[in-house]
Design a protein around this motif. Structure first.
Motif, mmCIF file in Angstrom:
data_model
loop_
_atom_site.group_PDB
_atom_site.id
_atom_site.type_symbol
_atom_site.label_atom_id
_atom_site.label_comp_id
_atom_site.label_asym_id
_atom_site.label_seq_id
_atom_site.Cartn_x
_atom_site.Cartn_y
_atom_site.Cartn_z
ATOM 1 N N LYS A 92 0.838 -1.214 0.000
ATOM 2 C CA LYS A 92 0.000 0.000 0.000
ATOM 3 C C LYS A 92 0.868 1.257 0.000
ATOM 4 C CE LYS A 92 -4.049 -2.157 1.939
ATOM 5 N NZ LYS A 92 -4.863 -2.428 3.109
ATOM 6 N N GLN A 93 1.956 1.229 0.777
ATOM 7 C CA GLN A 93 2.866 2.374 0.772
ATOM 8 C C GLN A 93 3.494 2.554 -0.606
ATOM 9 O OE1 GLN A 93 5.383 1.220 4.098
ATOM 10 N NE2 GLN A 93 4.619 2.964 5.270
ATOM 11 N N LEU A 94 3.817 1.459 -1.234
ATOM 12 C CA LEU A 94 4.392 1.510 -2.584
ATOM 13 C C LEU A 94 3.371 2.076 -3.560
ATOM 14 C CD1 LEU A 94 6.924 0.725 -4.248
ATOM 15 C CD2 LEU A 94 5.842 -1.482 -4.633
ATOM 16 N N ASP A 95 2.132 1.646 -3.449
ATOM 17 C CA ASP A 95 1.071 2.168 -4.314
ATOM 18 C C ASP A 95 0.865 3.665 -4.088
ATOM 19 O OD1 ASP A 95 0.773 -0.414 -5.288
ATOM 20 O OD2 ASP A 95 -1.023 -0.843 -4.084
ATOM 21 N N ASP A 96 0.934 4.097 -2.826
ATOM 22 C CA ASP A 96 0.819 5.524 -2.517
ATOM 23 C C ASP A 96 1.967 6.306 -3.146
ATOM 24 O OD1 ASP A 96 -1.493 5.119 -1.064
ATOM 25 O OD2 ASP A 96 -0.508 5.231 0.897
ATOM 26 N N ALA A 97 3.175 5.760 -3.059
ATOM 27 C CA ALA A 97 4.344 6.426 -3.647
ATOM 28 C C ALA A 97 4.171 6.557 -5.162
ATOM 29 C CB ALA A 97 5.622 5.656 -3.322
ATOM 30 N N ARG A 98 3.640 5.524 -5.803
ATOM 31 C CA ARG A 98 3.385 5.597 -7.248
ATOM 32 C C ARG A 98 2.349 6.671 -7.572
ATOM 33 N NH1 ARG A 98 3.381 -0.709 -7.593
ATOM 34 N NH2 ARG A 98 5.420 -1.086 -8.523
ATOM 35 N N ALA A 99 1.296 6.763 -6.767
ATOM 36 C CA ALA A 99 0.265 7.777 -6.990
ATOM 37 C C ALA A 99 0.835 9.187 -6.832
ATOM 38 C CB ALA A 99 -0.909 7.562 -6.037
ATOM 39 N N ILE A 100 1.671 9.373 -5.817
ATOM 40 C CA ILE A 100 2.305 10.681 -5.615
ATOM 41 C C ILE A 100 3.220 11.009 -6.788
ATOM 42 C CG2 ILE A 100 3.970 11.938 -4.179
ATOM 43 C CD1 ILE A 100 2.722 10.390 -1.774
ATOM 44 N N GLU A 101 3.955 10.013 -7.271
ATOM 45 C CA GLU A 101 4.849 10.228 -8.412
ATOM 46 C C GLU A 101 4.054 10.615 -9.652
ATOM 47 O OE1 GLU A 101 8.420 10.255 -10.799
ATOM 48 O OE2 GLU A 101 7.983 10.575 -8.687
ATOM 49 N N ARG A 102 2.934 9.934 -9.894
ATOM 50 C CA ARG A 102 2.091 10.283 -11.057
ATOM 51 C C ARG A 102 1.591 11.724 -10.938
ATOM 52 N NH1 ARG A 102 0.358 5.008 -10.580
ATOM 53 N NH2 ARG A 102 -1.415 5.616 -9.295
ATOM 54 N N ALA A 103 1.150 12.086 -9.733
ATOM 55 C CA ALA A 103 0.669 13.452 -9.514
ATOM 56 C C ALA A 103 1.798 14.461 -9.724
ATOM 57 C CB ALA A 103 0.080 13.585 -8.106
ATOM 58 N N TRP A 104 3.008 14.132 -9.223
ATOM 59 C CA TRP A 104 4.155 15.016 -9.430
ATOM 60 C C TRP A 104 4.444 15.189 -10.913
ATOM 61 C CZ3 TRP A 104 7.186 18.776 -8.314
ATOM 62 C CH2 TRP A 104 8.369 18.954 -9.022
#
Length: 127
Positions: A92-104
């Motif tokens: 889940k933390q990895l998925d959150d990091a991916r979502a933040i990266e996409r937003a960035w």
């Protein structure tokens, strides 16, 4: 508490403020530096995500391949369940990091487009 995965500590989350400030000021030197550094930052992020995903997959495979007698006891089942829950939390933390990266990346690409559209005549060189 589950410790943060190593990749989250090793790869800094980009700060939007310098990008937005550079676009607002039409600061060509700062925009150039940010654009130049971004591919390297993205490579570091992708490598960290890849390493963490492989680690999660390997640990999950090891847990799921454990012999049945080890999980037959209540203590063994609890240990396996706890380990799987920790892996799920890491995922889940990895998925959150991916979502933040996409937003960035969306923000960065929009800021770059904004700069190109609105700063062509009002360029300020910081160098």
């Amino acid at each position: 508490m589950i410790p943060l995965p190593v990749f989250l500590m090793a790869v800094p989350v980009p700060d939007a403020e310098p990008v937005l400030a550079a676009v607002k000021a039409c600061d060509r030197g700062e925009i150039r530096a940010l654009i130049k550094d971004e591919p390297h930052r993205r490579t570091q992020f992708a490598a960290a995500i890849y390493a963490e995903q492989r680690a999660i997959a390997a640990e999950r495979a090891t847990l799921l391949a454990a012999p049945a007698p080890a999980q037959a006891s209540p203590a063994g089942q609890a240990t396996a369940a706890t380990a799987l829950a920790q892996l799920d939390a890491r995922q889940k933390q990895l998925d959150d990091a991916r979502a933040i990266e996409r937003a960035w990346r969306d923000l960065f690409d929009e800021a770059r487009a904004d700069y190109l559209a609105n700063c062509s005549g009002a360029r300020k060189d910081a160098s």
